[in-house]
Scaffold this motif. Structure first.
Motif, PDB file in Angstrom:
ATOM      1  N   LEU A  52       0.868  -1.172   0.000  1.00 42.85           N
ATOM      2  CA  LEU A  52       0.000   0.000   0.000  1.00 42.85           C
ATOM      3  C   LEU A  52       0.901   1.216   0.000  1.00 42.85           C
ATOM      4  N   HIS A  53       0.792   2.042  -1.043  1.00 44.66           N
ATOM      5  CA  HIS A  53       1.646   3.226  -1.187  1.00 44.66           C
ATOM      6  C   HIS A  53       0.766   4.468  -1.191  1.00 44.66           C
ATOM      7  N   LEU A  54       0.992   5.342  -0.230  1.00 46.39           N
ATOM      8  CA  LEU A  54       0.241   6.582  -0.090  1.00 46.39           C
ATOM      9  C   LEU A  54       1.168   7.769  -0.243  1.00 46.39           C
ATOM     10  N   ALA A  55       0.623   8.863  -0.777  1.00 48.14           N
ATOM     11  CA  ALA A  55       1.391  10.106  -0.871  1.00 48.14           C
ATOM     12  C   ALA A  55       0.439  11.283  -0.721  1.00 48.14           C
ATOM     13  N   THR A  56       0.855  12.285   0.053  1.00 49.18           N
ATOM     14  CA  THR A  56       0.067  13.500   0.223  1.00 49.18           C
ATOM     15  C   THR A  56       0.993  14.653   0.562  1.00 49.18           C
ATOM     16  N   ALA A  66      -2.653   1.356  12.638  1.00 48.54           N
ATOM     17  CA  ALA A  66      -3.731   0.657  13.344  1.00 48.54           C
ATOM     18  C   ALA A  66      -4.062  -0.687  12.719  1.00 48.54           C
ATOM     19  N   GLU A  67      -3.531  -0.965  11.538  1.00 46.84           N
ATOM     20  CA  GLU A  67      -3.834  -2.216  10.838  1.00 46.84           C
ATOM     21  C   GLU A  67      -2.731  -3.251  11.118  1.00 46.84           C
ATOM     22  N   PRO A  68      -3.027  -4.288  11.886  1.00 49.07           N
ATOM     23  CA  PRO A  68      -1.976  -5.223  12.314  1.00 49.07           C
ATOM     24  C   PRO A  68      -1.401  -6.087  11.204  1.00 49.07           C
ATOM     25  N   THR A  69      -2.108  -6.209  10.080  1.00 51.84           N
ATOM     26  CA  THR A  69      -1.590  -7.059   8.998  1.00 51.84           C
ATOM     27  C   THR A  69      -0.622  -6.317   8.081  1.00 51.84           C
ATOM     28  N   LEU A  70      -0.414  -5.028   8.332  1.00 60.06           N
ATOM     29  CA  LEU A  70       0.502  -4.241   7.518  1.00 60.06           C
ATOM     30  C   LEU A  70       1.751  -3.875   8.313  1.00 60.06           C
ATOM     31  N   ALA A  71       2.892  -3.864   7.622  1.00 59.11           N
ATOM     32  CA  ALA A  71       4.156  -3.469   8.231  1.00 59.11           C
ATOM     33  C   ALA A  71       4.731  -2.295   7.456  1.00 59.11           C
ATOM     34  N   ASN A  72       5.174  -1.289   8.175  1.00 56.27           N
ATOM     35  CA  ASN A  72       5.785  -0.120   7.550  1.00 56.27           C
ATOM     36  C   ASN A  72       7.160  -0.507   7.007  1.00 56.27           C
ATOM     37  N   LYS A  73       7.327  -0.379   5.716  1.00 57.95           N
ATOM     38  CA  LYS A  73       8.580  -0.790   5.073  1.00 57.95           C
ATOM     39  C   LYS A  73       9.762   0.025   5.554  1.00 57.95           C
ATOM     40  N   TYR A  74       9.521   1.246   6.024  1.00 58.42           N
ATOM     41  CA  TYR A  74      10.622   2.135   6.397  1.00 58.42           C
ATOM     42  C   TYR A  74      10.575   2.549   7.867  1.00 58.42           C
ATOM     43  N   GLY A 114       8.970   6.564  10.107  1.00 59.25           N
ATOM     44  CA  GLY A 114       8.209   5.715   9.194  1.00 59.25           C
ATOM     45  C   GLY A 114       7.924   6.310   7.838  1.00 59.25           C
ATOM     46  N   TRP A 115       8.245   7.587   7.621  1.00 57.03           N
ATOM     47  CA  TRP A 115       8.030   8.164   6.294  1.00 57.03           C
ATOM     48  C   TRP A 115       9.010   7.537   5.308  1.00 57.03           C
ATOM     49  N   ALA A 116       8.507   7.187   4.146  1.00 55.80           N
ATOM     50  CA  ALA A 116       9.356   6.586   3.117  1.00 55.80           C
ATOM     51  C   ALA A 116      10.094   7.673   2.345  1.00 55.80           C
ATOM     52  N   PRO A 117      11.338   7.425   1.957  1.00 50.72           N
ATOM     53  CA  PRO A 117      11.987   8.357   1.038  1.00 50.72           C
ATOM     54  C   PRO A 117      11.223   8.388  -0.267  1.00 50.72           C
ATOM     55  N   ARG A 118      11.183   9.537  -0.910  1.00 52.54           N
ATOM     56  CA  ARG A 118      10.417   9.640  -2.152  1.00 52.54           C
ATOM     57  C   ARG A 118      10.976   8.685  -3.202  1.00 52.54           C
ATOM     58  N   LEU A 174       4.218   7.058   2.237  1.00 54.89           N
ATOM     59  CA  LEU A 174       4.139   5.929   3.146  1.00 54.89           C
ATOM     60  C   LEU A 174       4.031   4.654   2.317  1.00 54.89           C
ATOM     61  N   ILE A 175       4.829   3.656   2.658  1.00 51.38           N
ATOM     62  CA  ILE A 175       4.773   2.374   1.967  1.00 51.38           C
ATOM     63  C   ILE A 175       4.653   1.270   3.006  1.00 51.38           C
ATOM     64  N   TYR A 176       3.540   0.555   2.943  1.00 52.64           N
ATOM     65  CA  TYR A 176       3.279  -0.551   3.863  1.00 52.64           C
ATOM     66  C   TYR A 176       3.204  -1.853   3.088  1.00 52.64           C
ATOM     67  N   VAL A 177       3.616  -2.933   3.736  1.00 55.76           N
ATOM     68  CA  VAL A 177       3.654  -4.247   3.118  1.00 55.76           C
ATOM     69  C   VAL A 177       2.755  -5.201   3.900  1.00 55.76           C
TER      70      VAL A 177
END
Length: 240
Positions: A170-174, A189-197, A205-209, A232-235
């Motif tokens: 899941l990749h978000l940008a704002t 808040a979603e336990p099935t997702l892990a923050n890649k960064y 936890g912010w992902a580099p662009r 934000l990039i979550y796996v």
């Protein structure tokens, strides 16, 4: 309670259809290409949609929610021909413009959905199906009284996570700081997702662009107006 029930009970706002005038070129490609490339939410048959049949091949599928005028979608489709790119957008003009890009680059790995992405995920996508979901620069609804209309909420993230396959992203940008914080909280808040960064970026936890994410007009405007863009990039965790 499942993700779908949470979305229903939370009253999540997704996108709404608005009438926007199309250019002559957009009308032309709509008449010539929509039958092959696009579908409207209302025209989808009940139940899970066979994505492999729609694309004409079995390949990893990434859903982009709110593809705008489609230039970024087209660039990503050119760069990753091995991936199926499904663009969900409510504006006919945006979908028409994307079909112009598809025609220009002779792309066969792009399909278009006109309608509400929330309904599409809830009603037509099986759990564990998608290789990725992208949401770039969703409407920020900047006034505080309108924040309830924002798309990225914990119930919606839970629904997305349910539809992602293990290892899917899941990749978000704002460019709106308070929305970025809300996105981070919703994903955490979603336990099935892990923050890649979470541990690598050194920035909470912010992902580099990513260099591969095309610069959109929204991002260019944000930069010109001095607003920082957050990614934000979550796996999806294995076994989830």
């Amino acid at each position: 309670m499942g993700a779908t029930d949470q979305v229903r009970q939370a009253g999540v706002f997704s996108t709404v259809r608005r009438s926007v005038r199309m250019t002559a070129g957009q009308k032309r490609v709509w008449e010539s290409h929509w039958q092959d490339l696009g579908r409207t939410q209302e025209d989808l048959p009940p139940g899970v949609l066979d994505l492999a049949e729609w694309f004409g091949r079995d390949a990893p599928t990434v859903l982009e929610i709110g593809s705008g005028m489609g230039e970024a979608t087209a660039q990503l489709a050119v760069a990753t021909p091995e991936v199926n790119h499904l663009a969900a957008e409510v504006y006919p003009a945006g979908l028409g413009q994307l079909m112009l890009w598809v025609e220009k680059y002779d792309l066969d790995n792009v399909r278009l959905l006109q309608g509400d992405a929330l309904d599409f995920l809830r009603d037509h996508v099986a759990p564990g199906t998608l290789a990725g979901v992208r949401i770039y620069f969703p409407d920020p609804w900047p006034k505080k009284r309108h924040h309830k209309r924002r798309l990225v909420t914990a119930p919606f993230v839970a629904l997305i996570a349910d539809r992602l396959q293990p290892g899917g992203t899941l990749h978000l940008a704002t460019d709106w700081a308070d929305y970025a914080d809300g996105m981070l909280a919703a994903c955490e808040a979603e336990p099935t997702l892990a923050n890649k960064y979470q541990h690598d970026s050194g920035d909470d936890g912010w992902a580099p662009r990513p260099e591969w994410r095309p610069v959109t007009k929204f991002e260019s405007r944000a930069q010109a107006e001095g607003r920082a863009v957050r990614d934000l990039i979550y796996v999806k965790r294995s076994g989830s």
